[in-house]
Design a protein around this motif. Structure first.
Motif, PDB file in Angstrom:
ATOM      1  N   GLU A   1       0.839  -1.204   0.000  1.00  0.00           N
ATOM      2  CA  GLU A   1       0.000   0.000   0.000  1.00  0.00           C
ATOM      3  C   GLU A   1       0.878   1.259   0.000  1.00  0.00           C
ATOM      4  O   GLU A   1       0.605   2.238  -0.666  1.00  0.00           O
TER       5      GLU A   1
ATOM      6  N   SER B   1       1.191   5.031  -2.907  1.00  0.00           N
ATOM      7  CA  SER B   1       0.920   6.453  -2.694  1.00  0.00           C
ATOM      8  C   SER B   1       2.216   7.198  -2.401  1.00  0.00           C
ATOM      9  O   SER B   1       3.172   6.637  -1.887  1.00  0.00           O
TER      10      SER B   1
ATOM     11  N   ASN C   1       3.279  11.346   2.782  1.00  0.00           N
ATOM     12  CA  ASN C   1       2.943  12.718   3.174  1.00  0.00           C
ATOM     13  C   ASN C   1       4.226  13.412   3.653  1.00  0.00           C
ATOM     14  O   ASN C   1       4.622  13.319   4.808  1.00  0.00           O
TER      15      ASN C   1
ATOM     16  N   GLN D   1       5.751   7.154  -8.160  1.00  0.00           N
ATOM     17  CA  GLN D   1       4.804   7.771  -7.229  1.00  0.00           C
ATOM     18  C   GLN D   1       4.620   9.270  -7.462  1.00  0.00           C
ATOM     19  O   GLN D   1       3.689   9.870  -6.935  1.00  0.00           O
TER      20      GLN D   1
ATOM     21  N   GLY E   1      -4.524  13.656  -9.810  1.00  0.00           N
ATOM     22  CA  GLY E   1      -3.951  12.497  -9.106  1.00  0.00           C
ATOM     23  C   GLY E   1      -2.494  12.244  -9.416  1.00  0.00           C
ATOM     24  O   GLY E   1      -2.002  11.130  -9.245  1.00  0.00           O
TER      25      GLY E   1
ATOM     26  N   SER F   1       4.347  18.539  -3.543  1.00  0.00           N
ATOM     27  CA  SER F   1       4.648  17.754  -2.336  1.00  0.00           C
ATOM     28  C   SER F   1       5.958  18.182  -1.684  1.00  0.00           C
ATOM     29  O   SER F   1       6.167  17.939  -0.498  1.00  0.00           O
TER      30      SER F   1
END
Ligand code: KIV
Length: 268
Positions: free
Chosen positions: A3, A7, A10, A113, A134, A180
């Motif tokens: 998982e 992604s 953060n 990613q 996205g 990001s």
């Protein structure tokens, strides 16, 4: 695939927790596996591969297909570390629609990613459009190699107060657009510290001092494979250039003397 790999982490939360980010460039599956195992936080498939691997004098002629080939190779070589792929020159500057199509191809065809692109306020609408669709984006400010013909050389950027103010505004615009993180390349250390304090997202420095939230180096440079390249900001952690030359000349000597292959290297 775990998982975690699906992604982008953060990175702003990592900054809030005071974690410093370790990023290295990587262009192939073999090194990718080694760097993943060594615990690097982010791998960058930089368009510097056009110089390091292809022997060109700038990043400008790197193509989307080249980036996708190397990006997919790096992703295949890893199981944990997030991979960021550079968008090459002219793959995102012509229009927002082209940027979405090309960045989308990079994400879909490599399994990476995030993408990285160069530029500040001019690129903010593009960053916003990509993030909304996205596609996580990392920005790149300071000495942006795709603008080398404007800079006229690999020089420190943002030395004057107005130039520094402009770079800070660019960084804030990228953050507001949803980037990001921001790579700061060849920026005076005080300006990098000012930008780092102003942003909630991490700054990742190369030649930008120690106040950045993370650091990135070109792998081949820090391993000492690019022996003629000795910029102020580089620290070498190995001297693989001489090690490779020594290994190859011993191999050549042994083949020429008939010492290699030995009996144990053959089959009955
Ligand atoms: O292409 C690259 O390797 C880069 C790093 C130097 C940040 O953009």
């Amino acid at each position: 695939m775990t998982e975690f790999r699906l992604s982008m982490p953060n990175l702003a939360a990592r900054k809030r927790d005071g974690e410093r980010l370790v990023m290295l460039t990587c262009y192939d599956a073999l090194f990718a596996g080694l760097l993943d195992a060594a615990g690097v936080d982010l791998l960058l498939v930089g368009d510097s591969l056009n110089e390091v691997l292809a022997g060109r004098s700038s990043t400008l002629s790197a193509t989307l297909d080249q980036m996708i080939y190397h990006g997919a190779s790096v992703v295949r070589g890893t199981s944990r570390v997030p991979v960021v792929v550079d968008l090459p020159f002219l793959s995102y500057q012509v229009s927002v629609v082209e940027a979405i199509r090309n960045a989308g191809r990079v994400l879909a065809e490599t399994g990476c990613q995030a993408v990285k692109l160069e530029g500040g306020r001019t690129m903010a609408p593009t960053v916003e459009a990509l993030v909304a669709r996205g596609i996580p984006v990392i920005g790149h400010l300071g000495l942006t190699p795709q603008h080398i013909n404007r800079f006229g050389g690999y020089r420190v950027q943002g030395r004057s107060v107005p130039d520094g103010d402009r770079l800070l505004e660019d960084a804030l615009a990228l953050e507001a657009a949803g980037a990001s993180a921001v790579v700061l390349e060849l920026v005076p250390r005080q300006l990098a510290a000012r930008i780092t304090t102003a942003l909630g997202i991490p700054t990742i420095g190369i030649g930008a001092g120690s106040a950045c939230d993370g650091q990135v180096l070109v792998l081949h440079d820090m391993l000492g494979l690019n022996e003629g390249f000795n910029p102020t900001f580089l620290r070498r952690y190995a001297e693989l250039g001489p090690a490779v030359r020594d290994a190859v000349s011993r191999y050549a000597d042994e083949v020429r003397r008939g010492d290699f292959p030995g009996d144990q290297h053959g089959f009955d």
